[in-house]
Design a protein around this motif. Structure first.
Motif, short mmCIF file in Angstrom:
data_model
loop_
_atom_site.label_atom_id
_atom_site.label_comp_id
_atom_site.label_asym_id
_atom_site.label_seq_id
_atom_site.Cartn_x
_atom_site.Cartn_y
_atom_site.Cartn_z
N GLU B 203 -1.21 -3.67 5.62
CA GLU B 203 -2.50 -3.33 5.03
C GLU B 203 -2.50 -1.92 4.46
O GLU B 203 -3.22 -1.63 3.51
N LEU B 204 -1.70 -1.06 5.06
CA LEU B 204 -1.60 0.31 4.56
C LEU B 204 -1.05 0.31 3.14
O LEU B 204 -1.54 1.01 2.24
N LYS B 206 -1.14 -2.26 1.12
CA LYS B 206 -2.14 -2.89 0.24
C LYS B 206 -3.22 -1.89 -0.15
O LYS B 206 -3.65 -1.84 -1.30
N ALA B 207 -3.66 -1.10 0.84
CA ALA B 207 -4.70 -0.11 0.56
C ALA B 207 -4.23 0.85 -0.51
O ALA B 207 -4.97 1.21 -1.43
N ALA B 208 -2.98 1.27 -0.42
CA ALA B 208 -2.45 2.20 -1.40
C ALA B 208 -2.39 1.56 -2.78
O ALA B 208 -2.64 2.22 -3.79
N ARG B 209 -2.07 0.28 -2.82
CA ARG B 209 -2.03 -0.39 -4.13
C ARG B 209 -3.42 -0.49 -4.74
O ARG B 209 -3.60 -0.29 -5.94
N VAL B 210 -4.42 -0.80 -3.89
CA VAL B 210 -5.79 -0.86 -4.39
C VAL B 210 -6.20 0.53 -4.89
O VAL B 210 -6.91 0.66 -5.88
#
Ligand SMILES: Nc1ncnc2c1ncn2[C@@H]1O[C@H](COP(=O)(O)OP(=O)(O)OP(=O)(O)O)[C@@H](O)[C@H]1O
Ligand SMILES: [Mg+2]
Lengths: 360, 313
Positions: B203-204, B206-210
Motif C-alpha cells: 500500500e505504501l 500504491k500511495a506513492a503512485r497515487v
C-alpha cells in the motif's frame, strides 16, 4: 452530472475472474459505499478506479473523461488505505506535501495547502512528528489529509477505519461524514462493516464474488433487499428465514409447519405465484408481549437463549421448527423457558423464491 | 457465600495466610555454579580459545625477531618487541620483481573493492526494487534466471569470462576485475534486495503512485531511505567478499594489478631465501585487517539487518 462512471469493467488474475462486467454510475458529490464479504473484490475494484491495476475489459470515466489508460496521478483521485501507508521516514508535513512536490507545485502554495488541510483535520500540532510517533487515529487522519491536500475530485477509501478500535472508529466515522458534508466531493468507500455503510452512504453497492447484487439507498437495501444474499448480509443480527410454501392467488399466504402467514398486505413487485418460498423478517421488526396483540400475525414461542447486549437484548426461540430471533428492550425480564407472545406485520417482511432466491 | 468458603478452607486444612507468606514468591533464584552453567560456559570458552589461539600465535610471532622465533616456542610472548616485520611486510617485502611490500596490493584492492561495491549494490538494489514492486512482463523469468545464476559453480564460468574480457580489452586490468565482481555478486544481492522490498507494504508503494511518484522517485524518496539496514548488510557482504577474493584476483589481473590477497600469497609462498615467519604473520594480519575492521564497526548493524530481512522476508 456523473462523477465516476464504470462501464462493463472486468478484471482477471490469470484464469480467476475477480470482477465480472461491472457497471456503476456515481453522481457528483455522492458518497458510495462498496460493501461485501472478504474477498469479493472491493479493493480490486477500488484499485481499478485508482489506476493501480490494469483492467482486462471495460471503461472508466471520471468527470466525463475516459481515464481507462491514465496513470493514477492523472485521474484526479486521492486514496486512503487501510494500513495508513504513511511514508515512515517523512514527517507528517513531508507526507502531506509529497504529492504536491512531485507535481512541482510552488513552495508557498504547498505551505498554504498543507496548513489548510491540517486545520480541517485538526492535525496542526502533529506536523513535525514522524508517523511512528502518532496513534492509529492520528495516522489515519494524516492519511486522509494526504488525499485531501491534493484537491482531487474523487476520494477512494479502502477500509480506512478497520485497523482502529471500536470507539475511535465511531469517532472517525462521524468525522468522515462531516468532511463529506463540508467538501461535497465524490467519495467511494470500501468496508465490510454494515454500520459504517448504513451511516455514511448515500447509496450502497452490495457486492458478492465480483458482481454487484444491489445498488441502492441504505433504506431500500435494508428494507427491500433484492435477493436472499443481500437480505442475509445486511443487518446484525441477521434476518430470520423460514422455509415453506407460498400460496398465490387472490388471498396470498405463506405456509409452513401447519401455520399460515397472510401476505395480502405484502408489497410484492409482481403478482405472487405459488411455489416453494422463504419468508424473511428482521429481529427488530418483531414485537413481543402486549404489543404483539395488535399485529396481523401472532404466535407463541418458547425462549431458548437470552443475549443481553446493553441497549437491547436478543432472544432466541423456536417457531415451529425454525430458529427465530427477535430483539427486545435491554431491561427485559424474559428468562429461558418462558413462553411469550410475539407478533409482526408481514408488510415489513421480505419473501423470496426458493429457486431463484429473488425477492417477490 | 462466606459460609461455603470457610467450609472449604477447613476441609482442605490449609491456612491460606501462612501459605502465601512461606511459598515461592518473586523472581526464581538462580544458582551460578549449576551443572548447566559449567557445561555452557565451558563449551563457549573452549570454542573461543579454538579460534583465538591461532590469532594469538600470529600476533606474538609478528612481534618477534627471527632469532627469537628460531628458539621454537611459538606460544611464548616476545622478549623484545619489534615492529620491524610489520614495516617490512607493508613497505619492502619482495614479490616477484617488485619490492614495495603489500602497500601496492592494498591500494589495488581498494581500487577494486570500492567501485565493485558501489556498482554492484547500485545495480542490484534497483533490480530488487523493480522485481519486487513493478511486476513487469517476464519478471518471473528474469528472477528465475538470476537465481539459477547464483548456483552455477564459478569454475564453469572462469574461462568464458577470460575470453570475454580479452575481447573487450579489459583482461588484466582493475576494471575487468570490477566487472567480474559485480557480475558474480549480482544474483545474491538482487535476491537480498528483492526480499527486503517485498516486505515493504504494497500500500505504501500504491500511495506513492497515487501521489504521482514514478519509478525513480519512488526508489529514491520512499524505498531507499527505508532500506538502509539492508544496504549495510549488502555493503558488508560485498566488502568482505571482494577483499578476501583470491581466485578472481589471480586469474583476471597481472602482477602490477594484483590485489592484496594474491600479493600476500606470493610473499608467504616465495621460495627464495629463508622463511621470515614474522613478516608473513604481519602481512597476513595486515591483509585481514580491513574485513576485521568492517565487522567490528558494523557487527551490530549487520545482525540487525539480517534479522530484519529474515523476519519480514
Ligand atoms: N494479485 C492477485 N493475484 C491473484 N488473485 C488476487 C490478487 N489480488 C486479489 N486477488 C483475489 O481477488 C479476489 C478479490 O480480492 P480483494 O482484495 O479485492 O478482496 P476484498 O473484497 O477487498 O476483500 P477484503 O475485505 O478482505 O479486503 C480475492 O479472491 C483475491 O484472492
Ligand atoms: Mg480489501
Amino acid at each position: 452530472m456523473t462523477s465516476v462512471s464504470i462501464r462493463d469493467l472486468s478484471l482477471k488474475f490469470g484464469a480467476l475472474e475477480v470482477l465480472k462486467s461491472l457497471s456503476i454510475d456515481i453522481e457528483d458529490g455522492e458518497f458510495l459505499v462498496l460493501l461485501g464479504p472478504s474477498g469479493c473484490g472491493k479493493s480490486t475494484l477500488l484499485n481499478c478506479i485508482a489506476g493501480l491495476l490494469d483492467i482486462s475489459g471495460g471503461q472508466i470515466f471520471i468527470k466525463g473523461r475516459n481515464v481507462t489508460w491514465e496513470e493514477p496521478k492523472d485521474r484526479g483521485i486521492g486514496m486512503v488505505f487501510q494500513s495508513y501507508a504513511l511514508y515512515p521516514q517523512m514527517t507528517v508535513k513531508g507526507n502531506l506535501s509529497f504529492g504536491l512536490k512531485t507535481a512541482r507545485v510552488p513552495r508557498d502554495e504547498i505551505a498554504r495547502k498543507v496548513a489548510r488541510t491540517a486545520e480541517v483535520l485538526q492535525i496542526e500540532p502533529l506536523l513535525d512528528r514522524k508517523p511512528s510517533q502518532l496513534s492509529g487515529g492520528q495516522r489515519q487522519r494524516v492519511a486522509i489529509g494526504r488525499a485531501l491536500v491534493r484537491d482531487v475530485d474523487v476520494f477512494l477509501f479502502d477500509e480506512p477505519l478497520s485497523n482502529l478500535d471500536a470507539k475511535l472508529r465511531a469517532e472517525l466515522r462521524v468525522e468522515i461524514k462531516r468532511l463529506h458534508q463540508k467538501l461535497r466531493n465524490t467519495m467511494i468507500y470500501v468496508t465490510h462493516d454494515q454500520i459504517e455503510a448504513l451511516t455514511l452512504a448515500d447509496r450502497i453497492a452490495v457486492m458478492r464474488s465480483g458482481a454487484i447484487q444491489q445498488l441502492d439507498t441504505p433504506h431500500e437495501i435494508y428494507n427491500r433487499p433484492v435477493n436472499l444474499y443481500v437480505a442475509g448480509f445486511m443487518g446484525s443480527p441477521g434476518m430470520n428465514f423460514i422455509s415453506g410454501e407460498i400460496d398465490g392467488g387472490d388471498s396470498p399466504a405463506f405456509r409452513f409447519a401447519g401455520q399460515s402467514i397472510d401476505l395480502s398486505t405484502y408489497p410484492a413487485s409482481a403478482p405472487i405465484k405459488s411455489g416453494p418460498g422463504i419468508f424473511g423478517i428482521r429481529p427488530e421488526h418483531i414485537v413481543s408481549g402486549d404489543a404483539a396483540s395488535v399485529e396481523p400475525y401472532q404466535a407463541t414461542v418458547e425462549i431458548d437463549v437470552v443475549e443481553p447486549m446493553g441497549a437491547d437484548t436478543l432472544v432466541w426461540a423456536m417457531l415451529d421448527g425454525s430458529e427465530f430471533r427477535f430483539r427486545v428492550d435491554g431491561q427485559t425480564g424474559m428468562r429461558v423457558g418462558d413462553h411469550v407472545r410475539i407478533g409482526f406485520d408481514p408488510a415489513r417482511a421480505s419473501v423470496f423464491d426458493t429457486a431463484t432466491e429473488l425477492r417477490l | 457465600m462466606a459460609d461455603v468458603q470457610t467450609l472449604n478452607t477447613v476441609a482442605v486444612g490449609i491456612d491460606p495466610v501462612a501459605d502465601r507468606l512461606s511459598g515461592p514468591q518473586g523472581a526464581r533464584p538462580k544458582r551460578v555454579l549449576s551443572r548447566r552453567n559449567i557445561f555452557l560456559y565451558g563449551t563457549l570458552i573452549f570454542v573461543a580459545a579454538y579460534y583465538l589461539v591461532p590469532l594469538y600465535v600470529m600476533i606474538v610471532t609478528s612481534l618477534k625477531g627471527m632469532p627469537e622465533i628460531r628458539l621454537g616456542n611459538i606460544f611464548s610472548p616476545p622478549v623484545e618487541i619489534t615492529f620491524e616485520p610489520w614495516v617490512k611486510a607493508w613497505a619492502t617485502a619482495c614479490t616477484g620483481l617488485n619490492c614495495d611490500g603489500l602497500s601496492r596490493g592494498f591500494w589495488n584492492s581498494v581500487r577494486i573493492t570500492v567501485p565493485s561495491v558501489i556498482f554492484s549494490i547500485a545495480v542490484a538494489s534497483v533490480n530488487g526494487y523493480a522485481l519486487a514492486n513493478w511486476r513487469f512482463k517476464g519478471a518471473n523469468t528474469f528472477f528465475t534466471i538470476l537465481i539459477v545464476g547464483a548456483f552455477i559453480p564459478y569454475q564453469v564460468m572462469i574461462y568464458p569470462i577470460v575470453i570475454l574480457l580479452r575481447e573487450i580489452g579489459l583482461y588484466g586490468t582493475l576494471w575487468g576485475l570490477v566487472i567480474v565482481h559485480s557480475i558474480f555478486g549480482m544474483p545474491i544481492l538482487t535476491l537480498l534486495f528483492r526480499n527486503y522490498f517485498t516486505s515493504v507494504p504494497e500500500e505504501l508503494f500504491k500511495a506513492a503512485r497515487v501521489d504521482g511518484a514514478g519509478f525513480w522517485a519512488i526508489y529514491f524518496k520512499i524505498m531507499l531511505p527505508m532500506a538502509l539496514p539492508i544496504f549495510v548488510v549488502a555493503i558488508i557482504l560485498q566488502i568482505t567478499g571482494i577483499w578476501n577474493d583470491f581466485l578472481f584476483g589471480v586469474i583476471y589481473t597481472k602482477p602490477d594489478t594484483y590485489p592484496m590477497t594474491v600479493q600476500l600469497n606470493n610473499i608467504v609462498n616465495s621460495v627464495q631465501g629463508v622463511k621470515e615467519y614474522n613478516v608473513n604473520m604481519a602481512a597476513t594480519i595486515l591483509t585481514g585487517l580491513v574485513p576485521l575492521l568492517v565487522y567490528f564497526v558494523s557487527g551490530k548493524l549487520f545482525v540487525r539487518g539480517i534479522a530484519a530481512g529474515a523476519v519480514k522476508g
